[in-house]
Every structure is written in C-alpha cells, then in structure tokens.
Enzyme design. Structure first.
Site, PDB file in Angstrom:
ATOM      1  N   ASP A 259       0.826  -1.211   0.000  1.00 12.08           N
ATOM      2  CA  ASP A 259       0.000   0.000   0.000  1.00 12.08           C
ATOM      3  C   ASP A 259       0.858   1.258   0.000  1.00 12.08           C
ATOM      4  O   ASP A 259       0.677   2.156  -0.815  1.00 12.08           O
ATOM      5  CB  ASP A 259      -0.977   0.006   1.197  1.00 12.08           C
ATOM      6  CG  ASP A 259      -0.293  -0.289   2.532  1.00 12.08           C
ATOM      7  OD1 ASP A 259       0.940  -0.483   2.573  1.00 12.08           O
ATOM      8  OD2 ASP A 259      -1.008  -0.332   3.553  1.00 12.08           O
TER       9      ASP A 259
ATOM     10  N   ASP B  48       7.213   3.732   3.395  1.00 11.70           N
ATOM     11  CA  ASP B  48       7.529   4.832   4.294  1.00 11.70           C
ATOM     12  C   ASP B  48       9.046   4.809   4.533  1.00 11.70           C
ATOM     13  O   ASP B  48       9.801   5.336   3.720  1.00 11.70           O
ATOM     14  CB  ASP B  48       6.705   4.603   5.567  1.00 11.70           C
ATOM     15  CG  ASP B  48       6.723   5.769   6.522  1.00 11.70           C
ATOM     16  OD1 ASP B  48       6.749   6.911   6.072  1.00 11.70           O
ATOM     17  OD2 ASP B  48       6.687   5.525   7.742  1.00 11.70           O
TER      18      ASP B  48
HETATM   19  P1  5GP Z   1       7.901   1.049   6.146  1.00 10.90           P
HETATM   20  O1  5GP Z   1       8.579  -0.214   6.575  1.00 10.90           O
HETATM   21  O2  5GP Z   1       8.101   1.378   4.697  1.00 10.90           O
HETATM   22  O3  5GP Z   1       8.287   2.200   7.028  1.00 10.90           O
HETATM   23  O4  5GP Z   1       6.409   0.820   6.501  1.00 10.90           O
HETATM   24  C1  5GP Z   1       5.390   0.617   5.649  1.00 10.90           C
HETATM   25  C2  5GP Z   1       4.144   0.329   6.443  1.00 10.90           C
HETATM   26  O5  5GP Z   1       3.923   1.363   7.431  1.00 10.90           O
HETATM   27  C3  5GP Z   1       2.929   0.362   5.551  1.00 10.90           C
HETATM   28  O6  5GP Z   1       2.662  -0.890   5.006  1.00 10.90           O
HETATM   29  C4  5GP Z   1       1.855   0.823   6.516  1.00 10.90           C
HETATM   30  O7  5GP Z   1       1.335  -0.268   7.214  1.00 10.90           O
HETATM   31  C5  5GP Z   1       2.561   1.701   7.504  1.00 10.90           C
HETATM   32  N1  5GP Z   1       2.406   3.121   7.154  1.00 10.90           N
HETATM   33  C6  5GP Z   1       3.371   3.986   6.802  1.00 10.90           C
HETATM   34  N2  5GP Z   1       2.867   5.217   6.557  1.00 10.90           N
HETATM   35  C7  5GP Z   1       1.518   5.100   6.749  1.00 10.90           C
HETATM   36  C8  5GP Z   1       0.432   6.030   6.620  1.00 10.90           C
HETATM   37  O8  5GP Z   1       0.559   7.219   6.297  1.00 10.90           O
HETATM   38  N3  5GP Z   1      -0.811   5.527   6.873  1.00 10.90           N
HETATM   39  C9  5GP Z   1      -1.040   4.240   7.237  1.00 10.90           C
HETATM   40  N4  5GP Z   1      -2.292   3.876   7.452  1.00 10.90           N
HETATM   41  N5  5GP Z   1      -0.034   3.353   7.371  1.00 10.90           N
HETATM   42  C10 5GP Z   1       1.235   3.771   7.115  1.00 10.90           C
END
Ligand code: 5GP
Length: 182
Positions: A99, A102
């Site tokens: 989705d 981040d």
């Molecule tokens: P990463 O490992 O890239 O930091 O994390 C990705 C995960 O963090 C995504 O799959 C999601 O679950 C969560 N996440 C990061 N930013 C957001 C956001 O703005 N909204 C939501 N609902 N989840 C987020």
C-alpha cells in the site's frame, strides 16, 4: 483521531486512472513470464484486488502478513512474519504489492527474504510512496503516487483498523508519521 470523512488526498478517479496505467505497464513487462503477485496484508488488499484484475496475463496471487510497525523494526529492520506465502516461488517472477512505502524497512526485509527462495526476479509495486521518510534504499519499480509525510488512510490503509474501506486516500487531521497496523 476519529473523523467521519478524512480530507481527500487522492480521489477514487485519480487512483483508478493510475492503477489502470500501472496494470498496463505490468502487463507489458511480464508477458511470457511466470508472474506471482504477493500482497502485503492488510493494507494492500484493495490495491492488489483492483490492480490484479486489470493485468491481462495468467498470474498467481498470494499474501504475506507482517507484524505491526514498531521500535524493533525501526532499529533492526527485521520484520516479524505473521503469515508467510503458501506458493512456491522458485523460478517465478515475484511482484511484491504494498500500500505505502515509508521508511522502506518492511519491503527491504520482505524482498530479501523472498530473494533467498530462488525466484527469477523480485520487484516492488506500491500505490503510495513517502520519499521524505525513507531510511533504506529500495527500488520501487511501479510507484503510484508520491505523498507528503502525513498519515494517510483509506483504500486499504487504516488508522486503528478503521477507514480501510474508504474508496479514496485521505489525510487525518493533525497527523504525521506512521502508525498503521499493516
Ligand atoms: P515502512 O517499513 O516502509 O516504514 O512501513 C510501511 C508500512 O507502514 C505500511 O505498510 C503501513 O502499514 C505503515 N504506514 C506507513 N505510513 C503510513 C500512513 O501514512 N498511513 C497508514 N495507514 N499506514 C502507514
């Protein structure tokens, strides 16, 4: 932080147009190959459903679920697998569908884990990308939209398990950061 109607960041029309374009690119790129689309639960379920139905190729679908975002992941980059894929991926072309990216830690870990199983290729497809929050280098081959460092919900993304069913991507008021539950 409950709101009846989060402010629209990306409308369902914008998402629809972009998703159709991404599906066209995937259809071109994976023609004649052995495509397996792997969605990261729970957030990617809506995007994967819409995207995969527009890919005009034979393909397989599976899901992986990872632990909620927390300090352990932030410091070590190790993600806990709650549900592994069921399919054999050796020799196949894996497309990880997420989705939102981040920090990039989740996908970096997952892509590495899947690469260890001998697939022909592993690429990443994400609906949303928060470039400002990146901590590790990962290549997103198919990226829907870059978004600002705000907390977004809808189209599969939650806040405390709410809002996943919204047909658009919205921003919760006074939010910043990353507290979705995957
Ligand atoms: P990463 O490992 O890239 O930091 O994390 C990705 C995960 O963090 C995504 O799959 C999601 O679950 C969560 N996440 C990061 N930013 C957001 C956001 O703005 N909204 C939501 N609902 N989840 C987020």
């Amino acid at each position: 932080m409950q709101q009846d109607k989060p402010e629209t960041l990306l409308s369902r029309e914008e998402i629809g147009v972009r998703t159709a374009r991404m599906a066209e690119e995937i259809t071109e790129d994976y023609r004649g190959r052995d495509l397996v689309m792997i969605g990261v639960l729970k957030g990617a379920f809506v995007f994967l459903a819409d995207l995969s139905r527009q890919v005009e190729l034979p393909l397989e679908i599976d899901f992986v679920a990872v632990s909620s975002y927390g300090e352990d992941t932030r410091s070590s980059g190790v993600v806990k697998i709650i549900k592994d894929i069921d399919l054999e991926i050796a020799g196949k072309d894996v497309l990880l569908v997420e989705d939102i990216v981040d920090t990039g830690l989740t996908l970096k870990y997952l892509a590495g884990m899947l690469r260890d199983r001998g697939p022909a290729s592993v690429e990443i497809c994400a609906l949303l990308n928060k470039p400002d929050a990146r901590k590790v280098d990962i290549e997103i081959k198919y990226c829907g939209f870059d978004v600002p460092p705000k907390f977004v919900v809808g189209y599969g993304l939650d806040y405390a398990e709410r809002y996943r069913q919204l047909p658009y991507v919205g921003v919760l008021e006074e939010t910043e950061g990353s507290e979705g539950t995957d």
